[in-house]
Design a protein around this motif. Sequence first.
Motif, PDB file in Angstrom:
ATOM      1  N   LEU A   3       0.847  -1.169   0.000  1.00 30.53           N
ATOM      2  CA  LEU A   3       0.000   0.000   0.000  1.00 30.53           C
ATOM      3  C   LEU A   3       0.894   1.233   0.000  1.00 30.53           C
ATOM      4  O   LEU A   3       1.712   1.419   0.900  1.00 30.53           O
ATOM      5  CB  LEU A   3      -0.916  -0.009   1.228  1.00 30.53           C
ATOM      6  N   LEU A   4       0.756   2.052  -1.027  1.00 26.10           N
ATOM      7  CA  LEU A   4       1.544   3.271  -1.135  1.00 26.10           C
ATOM      8  C   LEU A   4       0.647   4.461  -0.865  1.00 26.10           C
ATOM      9  O   LEU A   4      -0.489   4.505  -1.319  1.00 26.10           O
ATOM     10  CB  LEU A   4       2.140   3.400  -2.539  1.00 26.10           C
ATOM     11  N   SER A   5       1.167   5.438  -0.148  1.00 23.60           N
ATOM     12  CA  SER A   5       0.404   6.669   0.082  1.00 23.60           C
ATOM     13  C   SER A   5       1.375   7.847   0.067  1.00 23.60           C
ATOM     14  O   SER A   5       2.548   7.719   0.436  1.00 23.60           O
ATOM     15  CB  SER A   5      -0.349   6.598   1.406  1.00 23.60           C
ATOM     16  N   TYR A   6       0.875   8.966  -0.386  1.00 26.48           N
ATOM     17  CA  TYR A   6       1.685  10.172  -0.510  1.00 26.48           C
ATOM     18  C   TYR A   6       0.951  11.320   0.169  1.00 26.48           C
ATOM     19  O   TYR A   6      -0.271  11.420   0.088  1.00 26.48           O
ATOM     20  CB  TYR A   6       1.908  10.534  -1.986  1.00 26.48           C
ATOM     21  N   LEU A   7       1.713  12.191   0.816  1.00 26.97           N
ATOM     22  CA  LEU A   7       1.112  13.389   1.399  1.00 26.97           C
ATOM     23  C   LEU A   7       0.864  14.430   0.317  1.00 26.97           C
ATOM     24  O   LEU A   7      -0.126  15.152   0.344  1.00 26.97           O
ATOM     25  CB  LEU A   7       2.011  13.959   2.494  1.00 26.97           C
ATOM     26  N   THR A   8       1.768  14.511  -0.663  1.00 29.07           N
ATOM     27  CA  THR A   8       1.615  15.427  -1.790  1.00 29.07           C
ATOM     28  C   THR A   8       1.958  14.678  -3.069  1.00 29.07           C
ATOM     29  O   THR A   8       2.615  13.634  -3.030  1.00 29.07           O
ATOM     30  CB  THR A   8       2.563  16.645  -1.666  1.00 29.07           C
TER      31      THR A   8
END
Length: 136
Positions: free
Chosen positions: A7-12
């Motif tokens: 699972l990949l997540s980015y703040l920006t």
Amino acid sequence: VCLLVVLLSYLTFPSLDPSLFASSNKIAFHSSKGSLRTPPGSPINQRTHAEKRKARLTAQKYASDPKLWAKFMLGHIYTVWFMHLPAYAASSPFKRDVLLKALKIVQHIHRDQVQCSDEVCYRILMELCGKLGHPA
């Protein structure tokens, strides 16, 4: 069989490297040999009112049957592919091969009895054959 889920997540949104994109002079609307790409807003890759109405009615009819819905969506996928064909031809050094591939896809459409809801595929293919000087 081992399945790994990441699972990949980015703040920006990450910044993009412009050097990784195709150069703008490689794919231009107007070149010395004439325009290969269909300009935005061209009637060639737009559906007529009758085609839009037919697509809407067919979608309503096929929505209840998964097999018919899949064939309906496949027809739209082919249409979208053909809408991008002029850009593909402009970026390819082998224009004739692009046209032959498009012709082969049209043959697959007929062989598999996929109903495209419009004639966009054929209009774009005919236009490209004329622009490139290669009758398919």
